[in-house]
Design a protein around this motif. Sequence first.
Motif, PDB file in Angstrom:
ATOM      1  N   ALA A 140       4.629 -11.157 -43.846  1.00 59.26           N
ATOM      2  CA  ALA A 140       3.675 -10.682 -42.901  1.00 59.26           C
ATOM      3  C   ALA A 140       3.072 -12.181 -42.074  1.00 59.26           C
ATOM      4  O   ALA A 140       3.156 -13.039 -42.395  1.00 59.26           O
ATOM      5  N   VAL A 141       2.561 -11.565 -40.770  1.00 61.49           N
ATOM      6  CA  VAL A 141       2.396 -12.595 -39.880  1.00 61.49           C
ATOM      7  C   VAL A 141       0.975 -12.431 -39.281  1.00 61.49           C
ATOM      8  O   VAL A 141       0.510 -11.159 -38.804  1.00 61.49           O
ATOM      9  N   MET A 142       0.122 -13.547 -39.598  1.00 59.92           N
ATOM     10  CA  MET A 142      -1.351 -13.268 -38.584  1.00 59.92           C
ATOM     11  C   MET A 142      -0.975 -13.789 -37.210  1.00 59.92           C
ATOM     12  O   MET A 142      -0.465 -14.788 -37.008  1.00 59.92           O
ATOM     13  N   ALA A 143      -1.378 -12.741 -36.151  1.00 61.23           N
ATOM     14  CA  ALA A 143      -1.025 -13.017 -35.095  1.00 61.23           C
ATOM     15  C   ALA A 143      -2.067 -13.716 -34.157  1.00 61.23           C
ATOM     16  O   ALA A 143      -3.115 -13.250 -34.129  1.00 61.23           O
ATOM     17  N   VAL A 144      -1.641 -14.853 -33.597  1.00 60.12           N
ATOM     18  CA  VAL A 144      -2.570 -15.770 -32.557  1.00 60.12           C
ATOM     19  C   VAL A 144      -1.898 -15.676 -31.188  1.00 60.12           C
ATOM     20  O   VAL A 144      -1.484 -16.696 -31.049  1.00 60.12           O
TER      21      VAL A 144
END
Length: 320
Positions: A140-144
């Motif tokens: 999972a990636v927190m997208a910035v």
Amino acid sequence: AYADRLLEGLEEIDWSDSIKEQQRNWIGRSVGASVRFDVEGHAGMQIEVFTTRVDTIYGVTFMVLAPEHDLVNTITKDAQRTDIESYTKWAAARSEVDRMAETKKVTGAFTGAYAINPFNNERVPIWIADYVLAGYGTGAVMAVPSGDQRDWNFATQFNLPIVAILEDAQKDLDTAADPTKEGRYIHSGMIDGMTYTEAVPTLIQWLEANQLGKGKTQYKLRNAVFSRQRYWGEPVPAYWKDGVPYLIEEKDLPLLLPAVDKYLPTETGEPPLARAEGWNYKGYDYELSTMPGWAGSSWYFYRYMDPHNDQAFCSREAAN
């Protein structure tokens, strides 16, 4: 601990810089933090992400899961299920190499679900995309998008928000992401006005105090599978007692391959060594796997240091 030893040792050996860099990339040491996001509408369910840029947490405008992530099926809304299933099937047919190498074509699908950013309680839409791999990190990636080009490409493709979080930087976000750490944070809650070196410990301390994450170091390096389920190879000099493996006594070395009727697995799927009759150690079953070819090639060169030793393959003195 072992990965760090490998990295430190690279500084002391006479190899080319290019080879050392390949080794560093293979080991893949990343220092950062794990952060847990609640999933809206699913009490007690959280998605954990690992990030090397926890300072950008207030710039998160969406989340991306690997198509194979365990929670995809559970959180997907009925209205999006057909799209998600179609995309997941398409991604499953692609190799990891293809997925990581693709940089120009942006693909993904929206699950219809939302995560909650623990720092500002904002709803974050959850997408899936094949550029996130289930086997690396948490899948999972927190997208910035303001600070990462791949996230920026994704946000631009799907018309997702891009939020600047650094003062006097990130002025050209309409054309590209700016991953800089320079400047002071804006639109960033508790770290407004701070620099990078001030912000990171502040955020990690808050995560740990609220039991929503922690500072963390992770590695790309994985354990190699040592055992082989075949006949040829050195037998592992170990036996099993009450579910625990023990080494055989040194006086009983070397452990030689036993006779078997054929070099195939048993009818019930055990390795070929299970075909040996009466092959045990003081009544206890031997380990039935053999060692890989590189078990021998990892040490045989030491023999050249002490070729006539009939007590050991090489004495400690000769090796030193």
